[in-house]
Design an enzyme around this catalytic site. Structure first.
Site, PDB file in Angstrom:
ATOM      1  N   HIS A 186       0.863  -1.171   0.000  1.00 39.63           N
ATOM      2  CA  HIS A 186       0.000   0.000   0.000  1.00 39.63           C
ATOM      3  C   HIS A 186       0.901   1.222   0.000  1.00 39.63           C
ATOM      4  CE1 HIS A 186      -3.727   2.256   1.037  1.00 39.63           C
ATOM      5  NE2 HIS A 186      -2.825   3.120   1.428  1.00 39.63           N
ATOM      6  N   CYS A 187       0.775   2.025  -1.003  1.00 45.85           N
ATOM      7  CA  CYS A 187       1.706   3.134  -1.159  1.00 45.85           C
ATOM      8  C   CYS A 187       1.055   4.435  -0.716  1.00 45.85           C
ATOM      9  CB  CYS A 187       2.121   3.250  -2.621  1.00 45.85           C
ATOM     10  SG  CYS A 187       3.347   4.515  -2.908  1.00 45.85           S
ATOM     11  N   PRO A 188       1.516   5.040   0.373  1.00 43.46           N
ATOM     12  CA  PRO A 188       0.917   6.307   0.781  1.00 43.46           C
ATOM     13  C   PRO A 188       1.257   7.456  -0.150  1.00 43.46           C
ATOM     14  CG  PRO A 188       2.660   5.663   2.298  1.00 43.46           C
ATOM     15  CD  PRO A 188       2.526   4.567   1.316  1.00 43.46           C
ATOM     16  N   GLY A 191      -1.348   7.019  -2.579  1.00 38.40           N
ATOM     17  CA  GLY A 191      -2.673   7.022  -1.984  1.00 38.40           C
ATOM     18  C   GLY A 191      -3.525   5.857  -2.395  1.00 38.40           C
TER      19      GLY A 191
END
Lengths: 468, 145
Positions: A186-188, A191
């Site tokens: 999950h890549c912040p 997003g």
């Protein structure tokens, strides 16, 4: 016998379907689409065409940095370089920027490969199979299934939230509350989760971003060097072109981490692995066997092609599909209520509780309203709402029966994966510290609170994330 | 509302009561490719013969394999898409989607010809997230029109 707070779906409660629906007890209503009742933690825009994670993470920051840097590049450096170097400098810059921007938006806004949750009948069916084959001894059944894939045993885990056995390489993202196929992380920064469907966009994004940052860095250096010629000094050059100073700082700090990240992902693509598998060491031969990845094609070229050039799979969640009136508790419905002590076979709804539930159904986690004749109703009573909502004596009118499936927040949330190999921009650390929880539960040892500042200096340096 | 037989499947859904549902699970022995198990479920023994069922599932498996096939055409499509920053996906129908349409047609045709007359109904796996093939078994009344 039950594991944690997971409770079994009672097969007797799964309805045998009643007579045909009597639609029309409700008046004409506006068409509802499936994204409106989507049970995961996602946000939808443009009528369901665009989807993102619930927390946008630092996507605005990513966008801002890219736009600011490129903007300053065009304003301050291009005029000088066009005059003194070549006129194709802005052209190359523009092409790279367009690539970066488009692929970033595609990564952020597309469906990463979310698996829709199991329908109630499916879930009950799986339950039946587990119980019949499993050992009903003092311990709860293990909820894993072994399959033989390319002559290698792979364990499939049961997902308590989505009520199904996860396909291989699928993982449940706790930030988005979805099972994602070929889950990478999950890549912040983006997003969104990165999974099967948007991995190629993500890869193209980071590769073109590496090119863009290196290019801008090179151009700015050249620009400043040319200005500083003739003994006039760097300070003079910087004074003449202050924007270049900003660009220099940003690019200098980001180019290493982004290049490293691209290198790492190139390695992953060539060996057909995901970040998730690499961190967990899924294929590194735990039992002493030779490490093999059963999904690898054993050929770098074929691996790259299969990851990047394979046909793009369709989105399985059908965001823009119209919600059928009779089947509003269809596949999007996530029955997540507590099993009543005495299983009521034919509960009839009462308008009062239904109204209460509908008003509580504003969060995306909650399910749909009560269907008409089709005897499926599912309630969602996530724990944060009052437990009183999910009292066993809930009743629905119009001939539905309450579907009782377990409240399953005891999910295997071990897969909270974030993009911990984040870029090490100094001034972003503050933003990182206030952004999403980023610690993977299968956490690497050497975090020291600084995994958010994980500088990714060498491409294959996974020692920071050494979950082995 | 009862609609006189315009479509036998609709009549099935509206008139008949569902006796049970059978789920054909995915077969992962070849990896993550979309394939379904060809094992004949016991609930269908009285309704349809094994050969017919296996043929249906095998054809579906072949169609899904075709959808995900890594051939020269998919490589060209992929490279072209990459060069255009994947914007062609917004305008063009992908190869996978084309095959999915074929699959939908095949299932429709199978339902009409083979399954509905026997009181069964196949659900397109795409509606179940490609997890299962759902076969609905209707109560055994004389449904043949």
């Amino acid at each position: 016998m039950k594991n944690c707070d997971y409770q079994q779906i009672d097969p007797k409660v799964v309805p045998t379907y009643a007579s045909p629906s009597h639609i029309g007890t409700r008046g004409p209503r506006r068409v509802r689409r499936k994204w409106e009742v989507f049970p995961g933690k996602n946000r939808f825009y443009c009528g369901g065409r665009i989807m993102m994670a619930q927390q946008s993470g630092v996507l605005p920051l990513t966008l801002g940095l890219i736009l600011v840097t490129t903007g300053l590049f065009f304003i301050f450096d291009c005029p000088f370089l066009v005059k003194h170097l070549s006129s194709c400098v802005p052209v190359i810059g523009a092409v790279l920027f367009v690539f970066v921007f488009i692929t970033l938006l595609q990564t952020s806004f597309s469906d990463p490969g979310i698996l829709p949750r199991a329908t109630l009948e499916e879930a009950a069916n799986v339950e039946r199979q587990i119980d019949s084959s499993g050992n009903s001894s003092y311990r709860p059944p293990p909820r894993t299934k072994e399959v033989l894939i390319n002559q290698q045993m792979v364990k499939l885990k049961y997902c308590f939230t989505c009520k199904m056995f996860r396909p291989p390489r699928t993982s449940h993202c706790s930030l988005c509350d979805n099972c994602v196929e070929r889950f990478d992380h999950h890549c912040p920064w983006v997003g969104n989760c990165v999974g099967k469907r948007n991995y190629r966009f993500f890869y193209t994004f980071i590769v073109s971003l590496s090119f863009l940052t290196s290019f801008i860095f090179g151009c700015v250096s050249t620009h400043l060097a040319m200005r500083a010629q003739g003994g006039r000094g760097l300070v003079f050059a910087l004074q003449e072109s202050p924007g270049s100073a900003v660009e220099l700082v940003i690019c200098f700090f980001s180019v290493w981490s982004i290049l490293g990240l691209s290198g790492f992902h190139t390695y992953l693509v060539a060996s057909n692995m995901t970040t998730n598998e690499d961190i967990k060491g899924s294929w590194s031969g735990k039992s002493g066997d030779v490490a093999t990845n059963p999904f690898s094609h054993r050929n770098v070229f074929v691996n790259c092609c299969s990851v990047l050039c394979a046909p793009l799979p369709p989105s399985l969640i059908d965001r823009r599909g119209i919600l059928p009136v009779e089947e509003e508790s269809a596949q999007m419905c996530h029955a997540d209520i507590q099993l009543p002590a005495n299983k009521n076979q034919r509960n009839m709804c009462s308008q009062g509780t239904k109204g209460l539930l509908e008003s509580a159904a504003l969060s995306p986690l909650l399910s749909t309203s009560c269907p008409q004749g089709k005897a499926q109703a599912a309630l969602l009573g996530p724990e944060r709402h009052s437990a009183a909502d999910s009292e066993p004596s809930l009743q629905f009118s119009k001939g539905c029966r309450a579907q009782h499936s377990a409240g399953s927040q005891g999910n295997t949330s071990s897969t909270r994966h974030t993009h911990h190999k984040s870029h090490s921009k100094k001034h972003k650390q503050a933003a990182l510290n206030i952004s999403n929880p980023t610690c993977p539960d299968s956490a690497p040892s050497s975090k020291d609170g600084g995994h958010r500042r994980a500088t990714f200096t060498q491409p294959l340096e996974t020692s920071l994330c050494d979950g082995r | 509302p009862f609609v006189p037989q315009t479509h036998s499947l609709q009549d099935l859904r509206q008139q008949a009561a569902v006796a049970a549902k059978v789920f054909i699970q995915r077969d992962y022995t070849n990896g993550t490719l979309c394939q379904f198990q060809t094992k004949f479920p016991s609930e269908l023994e009285t309704r349809i013969d094994k050969q017919q069922f296996e043929e249906t599932v095998r054809t579906l498996n072949n169609l899904y394999a075709e959808a995900e096939k890594l051939g020269s055409q998919s490589y060209i499509e992929g490279c072209l898409a990459c060069l255009t920053a994947y914007t062609i996906f917004l305008c063009m129908e992908t190869h996978y989607e084309k095959v999915l349409k074929k699959i939908a047609k095949y299932i429709q045709e199978q339902n009409d010809k083979v399954y509905a007359p026997r009181g069964l109904l196949l659900t397109d796996p795409i509606e179940r997230g490609l997890r299962v093939i759902e076969i609905t078994i209707f109560e055994d009344r004389s449904l043949t029109q």
